[in-house]
Write an enzyme that holds these catalytic residues in place. Sequence first.
Site, PDB file in Angstrom:
ATOM      1  N   TRP A   1     -29.444   6.553  25.099  1.00  0.00           N
ATOM      2  CA  TRP A   1     -28.746   5.292  25.336  1.00  0.00           C
ATOM      3  C   TRP A   1     -28.779   4.462  24.049  1.00  0.00           C
ATOM      4  O   TRP A   1     -29.837   4.327  23.436  1.00  0.00           O
ATOM      5  CB  TRP A   1     -29.441   4.546  26.492  1.00  0.00           C
TER       6      TRP A   1
ATOM      7  N   ASP B   1     -37.875   6.108  31.255  1.00  0.00           N
ATOM      8  CA  ASP B   1     -36.804   5.157  31.511  1.00  0.00           C
ATOM      9  C   ASP B   1     -36.141   5.598  32.817  1.00  0.00           C
ATOM     10  O   ASP B   1     -35.484   6.641  32.873  1.00  0.00           O
ATOM     11  CB  ASP B   1     -35.810   5.176  30.345  1.00  0.00           C
TER      12      ASP B   1
ATOM     13  N   LYS C   1     -28.274  -0.199  38.904  1.00  0.00           N
ATOM     14  CA  LYS C   1     -27.315   0.820  39.372  1.00  0.00           C
ATOM     15  C   LYS C   1     -27.544   1.148  40.837  1.00  0.00           C
ATOM     16  O   LYS C   1     -26.616   1.156  41.629  1.00  0.00           O
ATOM     17  CB  LYS C   1     -27.439   2.108  38.560  1.00  0.00           C
TER      18      LYS C   1
HETATM   19  N1  IK2 Z   1     -31.801   2.791  30.378  1.00  0.00           N
HETATM   20  C1  IK2 Z   1     -30.705   3.536  30.395  1.00  0.00           C
HETATM   21  C2  IK2 Z   1     -30.818   4.990  30.098  1.00  0.00           C
HETATM   22  C3  IK2 Z   1     -29.480   2.966  30.693  1.00  0.00           C
HETATM   23  O1  IK2 Z   1     -28.392   3.723  30.709  1.00  0.00           O
HETATM   24  C4  IK2 Z   1     -29.409   1.593  30.969  1.00  0.00           C
HETATM   25  C5  IK2 Z   1     -28.136   0.937  31.301  1.00  0.00           C
HETATM   26  N2  IK2 Z   1     -27.003   1.339  30.685  1.00  0.00           N
HETATM   27  O2  IK2 Z   1     -25.860   0.807  31.165  1.00  0.00           O
HETATM   28  C6  IK2 Z   1     -25.381  -0.297  30.473  1.00  0.00           C
HETATM   29  C7  IK2 Z   1     -24.639   0.188  29.286  1.00  0.00           C
HETATM   30  O3  IK2 Z   1     -23.651   0.860  29.469  1.00  0.00           O
HETATM   31  O4  IK2 Z   1     -25.087  -0.100  28.193  1.00  0.00           O
HETATM   32  C8  IK2 Z   1     -30.593   0.862  30.940  1.00  0.00           C
HETATM   33  C9  IK2 Z   1     -31.776   1.491  30.649  1.00  0.00           C
HETATM   34  C10 IK2 Z   1     -30.667  -0.612  31.190  1.00  0.00           C
HETATM   35  O5  IK2 Z   1     -30.096  -1.037  32.336  1.00  0.00           O
HETATM   36  P1  IK2 Z   1     -30.357  -2.471  32.918  1.00  0.00           P
HETATM   37  O6  IK2 Z   1     -30.980  -3.295  31.882  1.00  0.00           O
HETATM   38  O7  IK2 Z   1     -29.005  -2.961  33.287  1.00  0.00           O
HETATM   39  O8  IK2 Z   1     -31.224  -2.258  34.089  1.00  0.00           O
END
Ligand code: IK2
Length: 463
Positions: free
Chosen positions: A219, A300, A336
């Site tokens: 990510w 994560d 999500k």
């Molecule tokens: N960790 C992962 C692997 C994620 O994909 C996300 C969220 N990604 O989605 C938003 C984007 O497209 O950038 C997160 C952590 C963090 O999600 P949140 O902070 O919304 O719970």
Amino acid sequence: MLEDLGAAPSGAIVVLQACAHNPTGIDPTLEQWEQIRQIGFASGNLDSDAQSVRMFVADGGECLIAQSFAKNMGLYGERIGALTIVCTSKDVARKVHSQVLLVVIFACRDDPCPVKLNLIAGAYRTEEGKPLVLEVVRRAEQQLANDLSCDKGYLPIDGLADFNKLSAKLILGDDSHAMEDNRVVTIQCLSGTGSLRVGAEFLAKHHEQRVVFLPNPTWGNHPFIFTLAGLSVQYFRYYDPQTRGIDFQGMLEDLGAAPSGAIVVLQACAHNPTGIDPTLEQWEQIRQIVRSKGLLPFFDNAYQGFASGNLDSDAQSVRMFVADGGECLIAQSFAKNMGLYGERIGALTIVCTSKDVARKVHSQVLLVVRPMYLSPPIHGASIVTAILKNSDMYKDWTIELKGMADRIISMRQQLYEAIQARGTPGDWSHIIKQIGMFSFTGLNEKQVRWLAKEYHIYMTYDG
Ligand code: IK2
């Protein structure tokens, strides 16, 4: 005050409390403010209390303003405020703002085409392309709105106690020995990102190894989160572009070569961006190498329930590590799986080797959070708690969650069949082999740019 400000080096940042100074309750008079300005709540009237700030803004110079609605709207527990940066020109203001946004997001936003498609953000959309609010979330919100005993007071630094316990149970399982042994610390954080950041800050302060290994690719926010926390980022092989599958051998080699004590970020399920997860047998091998090398796993867990549609199945990788009695960290998100993207609700769980260590870890994590945001927001935590606490609502949630996961799986199938039906060259089976809401299509940057230009379909440049 005048002497000290006068002696400060040029360019130094000066924090000024706009009114109702904490803790003294003593504010400068307007004449004194004017003298302060020249060097470099109280009234019940919004305009009067803003005068100190407006005096500085009126002179055309730069300043930053941190604004809170905790006191003047009584929204303590909602954690709502704003940062305003007053710049010397429109051009500077644009640069300050745009540095935090991706170019491709701007391009999509500014595209006037009515049928443009935004595939950039990891967010679930309905058939109509709209965000989905789960029925069970609506019910929980109604329940909260009708309960006049719910207030907007500050939560403790570590958040809502019930939320923390139920969140830990959700990921660790009903029969978690680690929880029974009281060696689990869970604190409510600002969704998955906030949980990762608090965990990273804690490790940067207290873990002996300051190096963190991330999957390649991962990510896009991971490297920023860990680097800004003060850790040095390295990568382990994860994706094999040849097979469009996992580079398992490469992963084992890189983890095997990592220095003892290094932190390893592992996505619990539905890997972003590849959609490729290790099998359970592979997870077991990963566990063995992580433990034998003395690495520290940081999970994560942003997609529990989104991969298979089953909360327990998607938690197996984490539970495997917790069952061996070793340490790990888990960043958990309800963005999500409950569709609570904008509520910023998640948790950081730290599994320790003993109750005594857990007690110490807990007190140190509180010291990380307090200067960062004081305490987390109440609303999302109350929604999640209401759902996890009530067996009927919990059951309804799992049905809606499975509905979302199944629809993603069927969309993958439909996309694959449509590609096949058009006789598109190449092997596209990775579309259905991958899992979760992300697909690593195999398209390159040139192809991605072409899709945006010709068809108004926007995706990240890595495909
Ligand atoms: N960790 C992962 C692997 C994620 O994909 C996300 C969220 N990604 O989605 C938003 C984007 O497209 O950038 C997160 C952590 C963090 O999600 P949140 O902070 O919304 O719970």
